[in-house]
Design an enzyme around this catalytic site. Structure first.
Site, PDB file in Angstrom:
ATOM      1  N   SER A  42       0.802  -1.222   0.000  1.00  0.00           N
ATOM      2  CA  SER A  42       0.000   0.000   0.000  1.00  0.00           C
ATOM      3  C   SER A  42       0.839   1.278   0.000  1.00  0.00           C
ATOM      4  O   SER A  42       0.313   2.357  -0.288  1.00  0.00           O
ATOM      5  CB  SER A  42      -0.933   0.011   1.214  1.00  0.00           C
ATOM      6  N   ASP A 342      -2.832   8.508   7.738  1.00  0.00           N
ATOM      7  CA  ASP A 342      -3.945   7.818   8.399  1.00  0.00           C
ATOM      8  C   ASP A 342      -3.511   6.980   9.594  1.00  0.00           C
ATOM      9  O   ASP A 342      -4.258   6.127  10.055  1.00  0.00           O
ATOM     10  CB  ASP A 342      -4.685   6.941   7.388  1.00  0.00           C
ATOM     11  N   HIS A 345      -0.069   4.925   6.884  1.00  0.00           N
ATOM     12  CA  HIS A 345       0.595   5.402   5.674  1.00  0.00           C
ATOM     13  C   HIS A 345       0.980   6.872   5.831  1.00  0.00           C
ATOM     14  O   HIS A 345       0.410   7.581   6.654  1.00  0.00           O
ATOM     15  CB  HIS A 345      -0.329   5.223   4.478  1.00  0.00           C
TER      16      HIS A 345
END
Length: 372
Positions: A42, A342, A345
């Site tokens: 991610s 968040d 990340h």
């Protein structure tokens, strides 16, 4: 004195040498690649996971994701651009498309991104068989490499064509492997934090074998990033809070988890060294994401960041955690003033600092922009 003369052939030779030298200098002053192929999770996914979930609901499909640069959700797990975007821009390439939507049809003239949110390096079966631990993940490094080979077989069929494409491409192998640790450390509270040290060598070996695989296919320039200082990540700080001040360093990060990241990185650097020795015709570079990220942890004000240990989008906890980032979460300010997006990340701002350190700074064996 006699008159000096020179033949036209000598003049031509001298001019040719000068032009050749200038060309060599220009190449090494700013390298050029026609494509970038990237693998990971991610941290650099540019839309594969969002495509995979189809019509399913996800906060990733809604603002505030994408609010900073794209002004809309872009499939990235960030407020804006991610690391691979900055690398593409540095080499004057279009932002890398996610590979999965066009795996069977895309020509990928400037490369493709095979990274998928929540991916791991080792296959899930490894953890199930060795530790009876289930990792329900959408992809792993092996699956991404299989997809890559299918794409190559279509856009550059035959060994010579494949080698020709990869000879003029940059391959970004990660960051990958972080989730192999994240899912264990932040899974069942009964999990011993010492266990990942047991499988760390296998994670590193898997990354190394992936690098060797793309070199065997024809890659001649491969970047292998290390892991981040996970002890400074808000979700770690929230989940592993300690009443013992000695568990924290002078910046408020958890010492043990940062030490673990450094153990992974030391083993990975050793693996990169082995790969270089084995493949003298290829250039394998280690990217120090740990050191690059510690810049804004140690000197946040220098980069316009107020507190590098709290999330921009999340809940009301000490580290702005306790609630996922979505349209109903608390947005604590402009993402440009935060390092964490968040709680897991990073923000575009943080990624831009890391990318600059790798492209032109001291956080790569050779600055990536001059890696030729």
């Amino acid at each position: 004195m006699g008159r000096l003369t020179c033949s036209s052939s000598a003049v031509f030779l001298a001019v040719a040498v000068v032009l050749l030298v200038k060309a060599e200098v220009a190449l090494c002053d700013g390298c050029s690649y026609k494509r970038i192929f990237s693998f990971g999770d991610s941290i650099i996914d540019t839309g594969n996971f969002v495509f995979d979930i189809g019509n399913g609901q996800s906060p990733l499909k809604e603002l505030p994701f994408g609010m900073t640069f794209f002004k809309r959700p872009s499939g990235r797990i960030c407020d804006g651009r991610v690391l691979v975007d900055f690398y593409a821009e540095a080499f004057n390439l279009a932002l890398l498309p996610p590979s999965i939507p066009e795996e069977k049809t895309g020509q990928f003239a400037t490369g493709a991104n095979f990274a998928v949110f929540a991916s791991i390096a080792l296959p899930p079966a490894y953890y199930k068989s060795k530790y009876n631990f289930t990792m329900n993940v959408p992809s792993d490094l092996g699956a991404q490499l299989d997809s890559f080979k299918r794409v190559l077989a279509r856009i550059a069929p035959g060994e010579s064509s494949t080698k020709a494409v990869l000879n003029e491409s940059l391959v970004l192998m990660g960051e990958i492997g972080g989730n192999d640790y994240n899912f264990w450390f932040n899974g069942d509270p009964k999990n011993s934090r010492d266990t990942p040290d047991q499988y760390l060598p296998d994670v590193v070996a898997r990354i190394g074998s992936a690098v060797q695989e793309v070199i065997n296919l024809g890659a001649r320039a491969v970047v292998v990033p290390g892991n981040f200082p996970i002890g400074c990540v808000p979700v770690y700080l929230s989940a592993h809070q300690s009443g013992n001040q000695s568990d924290y360093d002078e910046h408020g990060c958890l010492r043990w988890y940062n030490d673990f990241s450094q153990r992974h990185n030391a083993a990975l650097k050793q693996e990169v060294g082995r790969l270089r020795s084995k493949n003298p015709g290829a250039k394998v570079i280690y990217a120090d994401y740990y050191g690059a990220a510690m810049q804004f942890v140690q000197n946040p004000q220098q980069f316009g960041i107020a507190d590098p240990l709290v999330a921009c989008c999340g809940g009301d906890g000490k580290y702005h955690t306790g609630k996922p980032c979505d349209k109903n979460a608390t947005l604590w300010g402009n993402p440009l003033g935060f390092a964490s997006w968040d709680g897991i990340h990073m923000t575009e701002k943080a990624y831009s600092i890391i990318a600059a350190g790798v492209l032109d700074g001291s956080f790569a064996d050779t600055p990536l922009r001059h890696f030729c």
